[in-house]
Design a protein around this motif. Structure first.
Motif, PDB file in Angstrom:
ATOM      1  N   ARG A 134      45.025  43.295  44.330  1.00  0.00           N
ATOM      2  CA  ARG A 134      45.436  42.096  45.050  1.00  0.00           C
ATOM      3  C   ARG A 134      46.682  42.440  45.864  1.00  0.00           C
ATOM      4  NH1 ARG A 134      44.294  39.967  40.087  1.00  0.00           N
ATOM      5  NH2 ARG A 134      46.504  39.744  39.560  1.00  0.00           N
ATOM      6  N   PRO A 135      46.696  42.134  47.153  1.00  0.00           N
ATOM      7  CA  PRO A 135      47.809  42.585  48.016  1.00  0.00           C
ATOM      8  C   PRO A 135      49.069  41.759  47.800  1.00  0.00           C
ATOM      9  CG  PRO A 135      46.226  41.316  49.293  1.00  0.00           C
ATOM     10  CD  PRO A 135      45.632  41.451  47.916  1.00  0.00           C
ATOM     11  N   PRO A 172      40.521  48.471  44.852  1.00  0.00           N
ATOM     12  CA  PRO A 172      41.408  47.491  45.484  1.00  0.00           C
ATOM     13  C   PRO A 172      42.383  46.882  44.488  1.00  0.00           C
ATOM     14  CG  PRO A 172      39.284  46.503  45.069  1.00  0.00           C
ATOM     15  CD  PRO A 172      39.155  47.945  44.668  1.00  0.00           C
ATOM     16  N   HIS A 225      45.768  49.322  56.889  1.00  0.00           N
ATOM     17  CA  HIS A 225      46.037  50.479  56.036  1.00  0.00           C
ATOM     18  C   HIS A 225      46.780  51.513  56.860  1.00  0.00           C
ATOM     19  CE1 HIS A 225      44.599  54.446  54.243  1.00  0.00           C
ATOM     20  NE2 HIS A 225      45.404  53.915  53.343  1.00  0.00           N
ATOM     21  N   TRP A 239      40.764  44.752  53.099  1.00  0.00           N
ATOM     22  CA  TRP A 239      40.126  46.038  53.383  1.00  0.00           C
ATOM     23  C   TRP A 239      38.707  46.107  52.834  1.00  0.00           C
ATOM     24  CZ3 TRP A 239      44.959  49.028  51.299  1.00  0.00           C
ATOM     25  CH2 TRP A 239      46.015  48.844  52.205  1.00  0.00           C
ATOM     26  N   GLY A 254      47.868  47.963  48.630  1.00  0.00           N
ATOM     27  CA  GLY A 254      46.593  47.250  48.649  1.00  0.00           C
ATOM     28  C   GLY A 254      45.493  47.909  47.841  1.00  0.00           C
ATOM     29  N   LEU A 298      46.351  42.817  57.576  1.00  0.00           N
ATOM     30  CA  LEU A 298      46.942  43.898  56.791  1.00  0.00           C
ATOM     31  C   LEU A 298      46.228  45.199  57.135  1.00  0.00           C
ATOM     32  CD1 LEU A 298      48.989  44.642  54.567  1.00  0.00           C
ATOM     33  CD2 LEU A 298      47.128  44.338  52.905  1.00  0.00           C
ATOM     34  N   HIS A 350      39.379  40.682  49.916  1.00  0.00           N
ATOM     35  CA  HIS A 350      40.427  41.680  50.163  1.00  0.00           C
ATOM     36  C   HIS A 350      40.399  42.080  51.641  1.00  0.00           C
ATOM     37  CE1 HIS A 350      42.691  45.436  50.001  1.00  0.00           C
ATOM     38  NE2 HIS A 350      43.083  45.118  48.770  1.00  0.00           N
ATOM     39  N   VAL A 406      53.014  46.917  51.572  1.00  0.00           N
ATOM     40  CA  VAL A 406      52.106  46.303  50.610  1.00  0.00           C
ATOM     41  C   VAL A 406      51.232  47.391  49.992  1.00  0.00           C
ATOM     42  CG1 VAL A 406      50.260  44.611  50.279  1.00  0.00           C
ATOM     43  CG2 VAL A 406      52.084  44.166  51.942  1.00  0.00           C
TER      44      VAL A 406
END
Length: 352
Positions: free
Chosen positions: A298-299, A296, A235, A270, A208, A233, A268, A206
C-alpha cells in the motif's frame, strides 16, 4: 593483434569520495557512459567493455572514425557516450545493447555514439602501462592532436578550483562528477587507484513495492515512487544493497503495508492496466533471465533515500536507503522536491 598490450585488459577503477581530494593529482570530468578500451592494430579494431566483453557490434558507426583518427597501433582507454539535445543520454546509450542487428544499426543512425579518450596504454611498440599518468597523458595528447568528432580527448587539469567548477557546472550536461588521478601513478588494471567524486542528494519517496532477495531470505530491493504533476505515482527506481541482517528486518517493517490474505491491491497505481506506464514490471535489458517479479505495498510508507542524479523521470543509479519518514505524507513526495541542475553546454567540453 600486433600490440604490446593485448586484450582483455581490466580497466583501472576508482573509489568513491564525497570531497575533492588534493595533492599531485590530475582531474577529469566523469563521463556518464560505457567504459571502453579500444585496441587498434592496422585494420583490426576491438572495443572492450568494462566486463571484458566486445562492444563492436553495438556501435558500428564508430569503426570508421576510430580507424581514421586513432594511431595505427594503440590501446586507448575511454568512454562511449551518446549526446542528445545538449546532454548525455544514458538511456539512449543503453538501448544500443540489443540482440537485433537491424535495431542496432537503426539506432546507430538515430542516436550515434561518440568515444571520449582519457588514457593511453600502448602506442606502436611501446607498452605505456608502467609509465606515470602524466607521461601517458602527454603521449595521448600528441597521439590525438588531430582528432575530431565523434572521437574526443577529455579535458584535464591539475587545478582543484577548475575541477570544482567542472563538478558544479557540467552536471546539467549529464556528467557524473569528477575523477582524480595520481599524476605519478601507473596504469593498474582492476585496481581502485583513482578517486571519483559524484553528486549525491536526498529525497523523500513513496515505497510502493519490493522484491525478494535472490536467496529468498529477506527483502532484496525497495521499489520507489514519486508523484508527478498529474497526481500519478511514478516508479523512479530502487533502493537495494542491504546487509543480510537488514534484509530480514525489512520483512517485519514492510508487513503492515502488504496486502492481507485474499486482498489484491487491484487499485495500486502500478497494477496492470491501460496507461500504467513506469511500472516496475518488464524484463531486464541486461539479463533476460533475471526475475523481475515484485510484490505491491500500500503506497503509504515514506522513506528518505540518497541519490546521485535523475535521468529523465527516473533515478540514474540505485538509491541508498537512509531512514523511514513516518512524519511525511506520501502525497507530498513529488518530483518538485528534487534539485534540478542548471543546463550546461556539453559542446564546451567536446570543444576543449
Amino acid at each position: 593483434m600486433d600490440l604490446p598490450v593485448t586484450p582483455p585488459i581490466e580497466p583501472m577503477l576508482a573509489t568513491l569520495a564525497r570531497e575533492l581530494p588534493t595533492g599531485p593529482l590530475r582531474y577529469e570530468p566523469k563521463w556518464d557512459g560505457f567504459r571502453c578500451i579500444v585496441f587498434r592494430s592496422g585494420d583490426e579494431l576491438l572495443l572492450q567493455s568494462r566486463n571484458l566483453k566486445p562492444l563492436d557490434r553495438y556501435f558500428p558507426e564508430l569503426r570508421e572514425p576510430l580507424l581514421r583518427l586513432l594511431p595505427d597501433r594503440c590501446v586507448v582507454d575511454g568512454e562511449l557516450v551518446v549526446p542528445r539535445d545538449g546532454i548525455l543520454d544514458f538511456d539512449a546509450l543503453s538501448e544500443r545493447i540489443h540482440p537485433a542487428d537491424s535495431r542496432v544499426r537503426m539506432l546507430a543512425e538515430r542516436t550515434p555514439a561518440r568515444f571520449v579518450a582519457f588514457d593511453l596504454l600502448a602506442l606502436g611498440d611501446d607498452d605505456l602501462m608502467a609509465a606515470s599518468f602524466a607521461e601517458r597523458r602527454e603521449a595521448l595528447e600528441r597521439a590525438m592532436r588531430a582528432t575530431s568528432p565523434p572521437v574526443h580527448l577529455t579535458p584535464v587539469t591539475d587545478d582543484p578550483a577548475t575541477a570544482d567548477d567542472w563538478f558544479a557546472r557540467f552536471e546539467g550536461a549529464g556528467l557524473d562528477g569528477v575523477v582524480a588521478k595520481p599524476a605519478a601513478g601507473p596504469y593498474a588494471p582492476g585496481k581502485r587507484t583513482l578517486v571519483k567524486v559524484k553528486h549525491q542528494r536526498t529525497a523523500d519517496v513513496v515505497v510502493g513495492g519490493f522484491r525478494w532477495h535472490k536467496d529468498g531470505q529477506g527483502v532484496g530491493s525497495l521499489l520507489l515512487g514519486l508523484y508527478d504533476e498529474t497526481g500519478t505515482l511514478r516508479h523512479i527506481g530502487v533502493a537495494a544493497a542491504f546487509a543480510a541482517k537488514r534484509r530480514r528486518e525489512l520483512i517485519d517493517e514492510l508487513a503492515p503495508y502488504r496486502p492481507a490474505e485474499g486482498e489484491t491491491l487491484s487499485d495500486h497505481p502500478w497494477a496492470d492496466g491501460d496507461g500504467m506506464t513506469g511500472t516496475p514490471r518488464g524484463p531486464s535489458r541486461w539479463n533476460q533471465a533475471k526475475d523481475t517479479s515484485w510484490e505491491p505495498l500500500r503506497p503509504e510508507l515514506v522513506a528518505e533515500v540518497a541519490y546521485e542524479q535523475l535521468q529523465g523521470d527516473r533515478l540514474r543509479h540505485g538509491a541508498r536507503f537512509l531512514r523511514w519518514r513516518p512524519d511525511r505524507d506520501p502525497d507530498s513526495c513529488r518530483y518538485d522536491q528534487l534539485e534540478t541542475p542548471p543546463p550546461a553546454e556539453l559542446a564546451h567540453l567536446f570543444a576543449v
